[in-house]
Design an enzyme around this catalytic site. Structure first.
Site, short mmCIF file in Angstrom:
data_model
loop_
_atom_site.label_atom_id
_atom_site.label_comp_id
_atom_site.label_asym_id
_atom_site.label_seq_id
_atom_site.Cartn_x
_atom_site.Cartn_y
_atom_site.Cartn_z
N PRO A 92 -10.45 -7.69 -8.29
CA PRO A 92 -11.90 -7.59 -8.06
C PRO A 92 -12.54 -8.97 -7.91
CG PRO A 92 -11.31 -6.84 -10.27
CD PRO A 92 -10.03 -7.09 -9.55
N GLU A 119 -5.94 -6.67 -17.29
CA GLU A 119 -6.97 -7.63 -16.87
C GLU A 119 -6.48 -8.53 -15.74
OE1 GLU A 119 -10.20 -7.62 -18.13
OE2 GLU A 119 -9.46 -5.75 -19.00
N ARG A 161 -2.92 0.62 11.08
CA ARG A 161 -3.47 1.22 12.29
C ARG A 161 -3.74 0.20 13.38
NH1 ARG A 161 -8.88 0.84 12.61
NH2 ARG A 161 -9.29 2.70 13.83
CL1 6GU Z 1 -8.29 -5.20 -5.43
N1 6GU Z 1 -8.55 -4.34 -7.91
C1 6GU Z 1 -9.27 -3.81 -8.91
N2 6GU Z 1 -8.67 -3.61 -10.10
N3 6GU Z 1 -10.55 -3.48 -8.80
C2 6GU Z 1 -11.10 -3.70 -7.62
C3 6GU Z 1 -10.43 -4.24 -6.53
C4 6GU Z 1 -9.13 -4.56 -6.71
N4 6GU Z 1 -11.28 -4.34 -5.49
C5 6GU Z 1 -12.42 -3.87 -5.93
N5 6GU Z 1 -12.34 -3.48 -7.20
#
Ligand code: 6GU
Length: 273
Positions: A92, A119, A161
């Site tokens: 994230p 984490e 795609r």
């Molecule tokens: Cl790539 N991983 C996680 N755990 N949460 C996310 C993400 C990725 N992208 C948005 N939220």
């Protein structure tokens, strides 16, 4: 293209056997290998995580299993003839995954994904491989998932795609929302098919007219309408040169006018108090 995924939940990647990605694999356009990270965790409990330095909640994935796994996956791929791997680290806190990044990744011969649980992975792992390989830390949106596996499915489908020969016709992604080109800053408008009447709802006359110019204009107006409704930020950020006279008429009907810098924004006069 070759894709390797290292995960503690190999089952989570089962959807890669289905639909477009599954077909790309059976057609030999995509070679996907899913590996269980715990195969490289050698203690009695196959431990892959530990408590974070500096304290705080949750657990962090350990360096050693990831290092051993990636060394072997990379060595096996090189041996099989794959070249120029790029590491894709879903997190994230990564850079936003966009269509432009999907295009860039689709031009690479080999992607290695490292979806994490907990984490995340000890940061030294990405730092270590970044000395040798391109490393893309990517986020698929502004929300938090329990792990990166769903992001691997998202990125793989967006990339697959775009591979040559995977979609029936190469034109299929020319008009994609977000594809570079005249529609870059617009979402696609509505699509319609038979029957011509359904529960009292018909088809706009223009789509039955066979008049290609008028149909293209209708589609563009609907795209503008939908983009203002769902993603006004795309219009506000667009180069005003992207909008022709007819676009400007439509934007004005929708209450959007050029500001002092030429960029479009909502007309303050038209806003409710
Ligand atoms: Cl790539 N991983 C996680 N755990 N949460 C996310 C993400 C990725 N992208 C948005 N939220």
């Amino acid at each position: 293209m070759r894709i390797d995924v290292v995960t503690i939940f190999p089952d989570y990647l089962e959807p890669l056997n289905v639909s477009l990605v599954g077909k790309a694999r059976t057609a030999g356009r995509l070679d996907v290998r899913v590996h269980d990270l715990r195969d490289w965790a050698y203690d009695r409990h196959n431990t892959v995580d530990d408590t974070p330095y500096g304290g705080g909640p949750g657990m962090v994935m350990k360096t050693e299993p990831w290092g051993e796994a990636l060394d072997q996956v990379l060595a096996d791929g090189y041996e099989a003839g794959a070249r120029l791997p790029a590491l894709v680290v879903p997190t994230p806190s990564g850079r936003p995954f966009t269509q432009a990044l999907a295009v860039e990744l689709s031009e690479r011969p080999w992607l290695v994904f490292t979806p994490a649980r907990y984490e995340g992975i000890d940061s030294r792992v990405a730092a270590e491989y970044a000395t040798r390989l391109p490393v893309y830390e990517v986020s698929i949106g502004d929300y938090v998932l329990a792990g990166g596996e769903a992001a691997v499915l998202v990125v793989t489908e967006a990339v697959a795609r775009l591979l040559p020969g995977v979609l029936g016709n190469a034109e299929s992604h020319r008009d994609d929302s977000f594809a570079p080109g005249p529609m870059a800053h617009l979402l696609e408008g509505p699509v319609l098919t038979k029957p011509p009447q359904w529960r009292g709802r018909g088809i706009p006359e223009v789509l039955l007219s066979g008049h290609h110019g008028k149909i293209a204009r209708w589609r563009r107006d609907e795209a503008l309408r939908r983009t203002i409704a769902h993603r006004p930020d795309l219009i506000a950020a667009a180069d005003p040169a992207a909008f022709d006279k007819k676009d400007r008429e439509m934007l004005s009907i929708l209450g959007w006018l050029p500001g002092p810098d030429g960029r479009f924004g909502p007309n303050p006069e038209a806003m409710e108090e």
